[in-house]
Enzyme design. Structure first.
Site, short mmCIF file in Angstrom:
data_model
loop_
_atom_site.label_atom_id
_atom_site.label_comp_id
_atom_site.label_asym_id
_atom_site.label_seq_id
_atom_site.Cartn_x
_atom_site.Cartn_y
_atom_site.Cartn_z
N TYR A 14 0.83 -1.20 0.00
CA TYR A 14 0.00 0.00 0.00
C TYR A 14 0.87 1.25 0.00
O TYR A 14 1.72 1.44 0.89
CB TYR A 14 -0.92 0.04 1.23
CG TYR A 14 -1.92 -1.10 1.31
CD1 TYR A 14 -2.24 -1.87 0.20
CD2 TYR A 14 -2.56 -1.40 2.51
CE1 TYR A 14 -3.14 -2.91 0.27
CE2 TYR A 14 -3.48 -2.42 2.59
CZ TYR A 14 -3.76 -3.19 1.47
OH TYR A 14 -4.66 -4.21 1.56
N GLY A 19 -17.19 0.75 -2.22
CA GLY A 19 -17.89 2.03 -2.25
C GLY A 19 -19.26 1.98 -2.90
O GLY A 19 -20.03 2.94 -2.80
N PHE A 20 -19.59 0.85 -3.55
CA PHE A 20 -20.87 0.76 -4.26
C PHE A 20 -22.06 0.90 -3.31
O PHE A 20 -23.05 1.56 -3.63
CB PHE A 20 -20.95 -0.57 -5.00
CG PHE A 20 -22.24 -0.75 -5.77
CD1 PHE A 20 -22.44 -0.09 -6.97
CD2 PHE A 20 -23.23 -1.59 -5.28
CE1 PHE A 20 -23.63 -0.26 -7.68
CE2 PHE A 20 -24.41 -1.77 -5.98
CZ PHE A 20 -24.61 -1.09 -7.18
N PHE A 21 -21.95 0.32 -2.11
CA PHE A 21 -23.06 0.39 -1.17
C PHE A 21 -23.05 1.67 -0.34
O PHE A 21 -23.89 1.84 0.55
CB PHE A 21 -23.08 -0.85 -0.28
CG PHE A 21 -23.42 -2.10 -1.05
CD1 PHE A 21 -24.68 -2.29 -1.57
CD2 PHE A 21 -22.46 -3.06 -1.29
CE1 PHE A 21 -25.00 -3.41 -2.31
CE2 PHE A 21 -22.76 -4.20 -2.03
CZ PHE A 21 -24.03 -4.38 -2.55
#
Length: 345
Positions: free
Chosen positions: A66, A214-216
């Site tokens: 990361y 992030g869709f929900f």
């Protein structure tokens, strides 16, 4: 700012690790193309981490990959001043930017020692193999991790994106404490074989991307945050032709959330929490207000009927597009050669 510890604790695995019932994914705090390309203010990210710990979210998740090592450096700075003693820190190895996925013993050891240096620690609480190196028997990789446990450099061993057979073989060498996998309302194929295997062996489950990347949280608007459109190719369900179909899933979740007086992200996260007390989701965020919203999911109650209704919105035959493109290394291609085929150098 909210004060006091408001998050409970769970046992992760059967070797003694106890963590907060919800963790904090730290990947987004550092540039990590193509997922996150813009740097965040370091002091803001440290403040968020401290707020999380103060709130009781003490299970922090990072990886050497990361930010190309910078996320571990950030965590090292955030853990100063007595914070280290309050947290359970998980990091990962296995993605060599020069040679791809690696699990050879020399690399395992070098990666661990490098992470310890960046984190400014003597010991890592939970050390995952980020992706499985299919060139080496999993027994060889775990054997080196076992040595690191015996030397006191790591406390517990984890796997990420590993198949059921890989998990079994690894667990036979040294107890695996946790398996990290993608698990959310619309990523549920792990329920067929991997989740049952973990539970049979007493292995904890750490759910990453519990909000469907992030869709929900924002539905089709989640795609607008992708500054690098190459990410759409990595996650086919976000491609325009699939997203047009999948947006109905978010709309139905949002309707149910409105009925329950919560946000769709809280509802989706609560669904993961209701999978059992051996499951710890690790939603990531870079904003304190989003973090506060996420931990409120812990207090939500869903009836069996509501669980069934939620699951029907995003069943396998409803979701269009895979969670990853076929060339991305996941548990579906994590089988390794038999131990009998390996000869030490």
């Amino acid at each position: 700012m909210e004060t006091g510890r408001v998050v409970g604790r769970i046992k992760l695995g059967s070797q003694g690790l106890e963590v907060s019932a919800q963790g904090l994914g730290c990947m987004g705090m550092s540039p990590f193309p193509p997922f996150h390309e813009q740097p965040k203010p370091e002091q803001d990210m440290i403040a968020l981490i401290h707020h999380a710990v103060h709130s009781g979210v003490t299970f922090l998740d990072t990886s050497d990959v990361y930010g190309h090592f910078t996320n571990e450096i950030l965590l090292g700075k955030a853990l100063k001043g007595g914070v280290r003693e309050k947290v359970e820190l998980a990091t990962k190895f296995g993605r060599d930017g020069k040679k791809g996925i690696r699990g050879d013993p020399a690399y395992v050891r070098a990666a661990c020692e490098a992470s310890l240096k960046r984190l400014q620690l003597d010991c890592i609480d939970l050390y995952y193999q980020h992706r499985v190196d299919i060139r080496f028997p999993i027994e060889v990789t775990i054997g080196e991790l076992k040595k690191l446990v015996e030397e006191g450099k790591i406390k517990y061993i984890g796997l990420s994106e590993a198949s059921a057979s890989t998990i079994r073989r690894a667990h036979a060498v040294h107890p695996i404490t946790a398996v990290q996998l993608e698990w959310s309302l619309w990523s549920r194929d792990v329920e067929q074989e991997i989740i049952p295997t973990c539970r049979e062996l007493g292995i904890g489950i750490v759910a990453y991307s519990p909000l469907g990347r992030g869709f929900f949280s924002s539905g089709v608007k989640a795609v607008e945050k992708f500054t690098n459109k190459e990410l759409l190719k990595l996650i086919p369900r976000f491609l325009p032709e699939n997203l047009e179909h999948n947006k109905t899933i978010f709309e139905r979740v949002n309707e149910m959330a409105t009925r329950k007086g919560c946000t769709p992200s809280q509802l989706a996260l609560a669904w993961v929490h209701h999978q059992g007390n051996d499951v710890c989701p690790i939603p990531g965020t870079t904003k304190i207000e989003n973090f506060n919203d996420n931990i409120r999911a812990l207090s939500m109650k869903l009836t069996p009927e509501e669980m069934v209704e939620l699951e029907s919105f995003a069943s396998e035959d409803v979701v269009k597009g895979d969670r990853y493109s076929k060339d991305v290394t996941t548990w579906k291609n994590s089988e390794t050669p038999p131990l009998s085929s390996w000869k030490a150098a």
